[in-house]
Write a protein that holds these residues in place. Structure first.
Motif, PDB file in Angstrom:
ATOM      1  N   VAL A  80    -120.809  10.568  25.160  1.00  0.00           N
ATOM      2  CA  VAL A  80    -120.566   9.203  24.680  1.00  0.00           C
ATOM      3  C   VAL A  80    -121.515   8.246  25.391  1.00  0.00           C
ATOM      4  O   VAL A  80    -122.297   7.531  24.758  1.00  0.00           O
ATOM      5  CB  VAL A  80    -119.094   8.793  24.898  1.00  0.00           C
ATOM      6  CG1 VAL A  80    -118.868   7.345  24.456  1.00  0.00           C
ATOM      7  CG2 VAL A  80    -118.166   9.736  24.155  1.00  0.00           C
ATOM      8  N   PHE A  81    -121.453   8.226  26.732  1.00  0.00           N
ATOM      9  CA  PHE A  81    -122.284   7.298  27.507  1.00  0.00           C
ATOM     10  C   PHE A  81    -123.730   7.784  27.605  1.00  0.00           C
ATOM     11  O   PHE A  81    -124.640   6.982  27.786  1.00  0.00           O
ATOM     12  CB  PHE A  81    -121.740   7.135  28.932  1.00  0.00           C
ATOM     13  CG  PHE A  81    -120.309   6.713  29.007  1.00  0.00           C
ATOM     14  CD1 PHE A  81    -119.709   5.950  28.025  1.00  0.00           C
ATOM     15  CD2 PHE A  81    -119.541   7.073  30.100  1.00  0.00           C
ATOM     16  CE1 PHE A  81    -118.383   5.560  28.117  1.00  0.00           C
ATOM     17  CE2 PHE A  81    -118.217   6.690  30.205  1.00  0.00           C
ATOM     18  CZ  PHE A  81    -117.640   5.939  29.216  1.00  0.00           C
ATOM     19  N   ARG A  82    -123.918   9.109  27.537  1.00  0.00           N
ATOM     20  CA  ARG A  82    -125.231   9.717  27.738  1.00  0.00           C
ATOM     21  C   ARG A  82    -125.831   9.274  29.076  1.00  0.00           C
ATOM     22  O   ARG A  82    -127.002   8.988  29.208  1.00  0.00           O
ATOM     23  CB  ARG A  82    -126.168   9.440  26.572  1.00  0.00           C
ATOM     24  CG  ARG A  82    -125.595   9.947  25.255  1.00  0.00           C
ATOM     25  CD  ARG A  82    -126.503   9.789  24.086  1.00  0.00           C
ATOM     26  NE  ARG A  82    -127.744  10.548  24.204  1.00  0.00           N
ATOM     27  CZ  ARG A  82    -127.897  11.837  23.926  1.00  0.00           C
ATOM     28  NH1 ARG A  82    -126.867  12.520  23.485  1.00  0.00           N
ATOM     29  NH2 ARG A  82    -129.060  12.423  24.033  1.00  0.00           N
ATOM     30  N   PHE A  83    -124.948   9.225  30.056  1.00  0.00           N
ATOM     31  CA  PHE A  83    -125.289   8.774  31.405  1.00  0.00           C
ATOM     32  C   PHE A  83    -124.296   9.409  32.358  1.00  0.00           C
ATOM     33  O   PHE A  83    -123.097   9.303  32.155  1.00  0.00           O
ATOM     34  CB  PHE A  83    -125.181   7.243  31.467  1.00  0.00           C
ATOM     35  CG  PHE A  83    -125.252   6.680  32.855  1.00  0.00           C
ATOM     36  CD1 PHE A  83    -126.452   6.615  33.525  1.00  0.00           C
ATOM     37  CD2 PHE A  83    -124.107   6.220  33.483  1.00  0.00           C
ATOM     38  CE1 PHE A  83    -126.511   6.097  34.811  1.00  0.00           C
ATOM     39  CE2 PHE A  83    -124.158   5.693  34.756  1.00  0.00           C
ATOM     40  CZ  PHE A  83    -125.372   5.638  35.416  1.00  0.00           C
ATOM     41  N   MET A  84    -124.803  10.099  33.381  1.00  0.00           N
ATOM     42  CA  MET A  84    -123.916  10.754  34.329  1.00  0.00           C
ATOM     43  C   MET A  84    -124.278  10.325  35.739  1.00  0.00           C
ATOM     44  O   MET A  84    -125.466  10.305  36.104  1.00  0.00           O
ATOM     45  CB  MET A  84    -124.009  12.280  34.206  1.00  0.00           C
ATOM     46  CG  MET A  84    -123.089  13.016  35.165  1.00  0.00           C
ATOM     47  SD  MET A  84    -123.105  14.794  34.890  1.00  0.00           S
ATOM     48  CE  MET A  84    -121.631  14.963  33.904  1.00  0.00           C
TER      49      MET A  84
END
Length: 88
Positions: A80-84
């Motif tokens: 969803v965010f494509r950010f970890m």
């Protein structure tokens, strides 16, 4: 490759997660206090809770809830965010 951690970058990432999770039930990201933060110090609002490794001492229902929330969060980060956010 080792990258030196910038706490200003960590603060920015916390703010991103705080915004993205603000309406998602079961998650709370503490507010960053910019006036008390810098490259070497990260200050957030103090919240109560327990360490993640202490969850194993809780009842099965609570462990299941926490495990589900961790998995849901990881999947949100990836898809969803494509950010970890993770430590090296």
């Amino acid at each position: 490759m080792y990258v030196c951690v910038s706490l200003l970058m960590e603060a920015t990432n916390l703010k991103r997660f705080r915004e993205r999770l603000s309406d998602v039930k079961g998650y709370y990201v503490p507010m960053v206090i910019d006036e008390l933060s810098c490259k070497r110090v990260l200050t957030t609002k103090l919240i109560s809770g327990i360490l993640i490794d202490k969850v194993a001492l809780l009842n099965q229902e609570t462990r299941n809830y926490v495990g589900t929330k961790l998995l849901d969060f990881t999947l949100m980060e990836l898809f969803v965010f494509r950010f970890m956010q993770a430590s090296p």
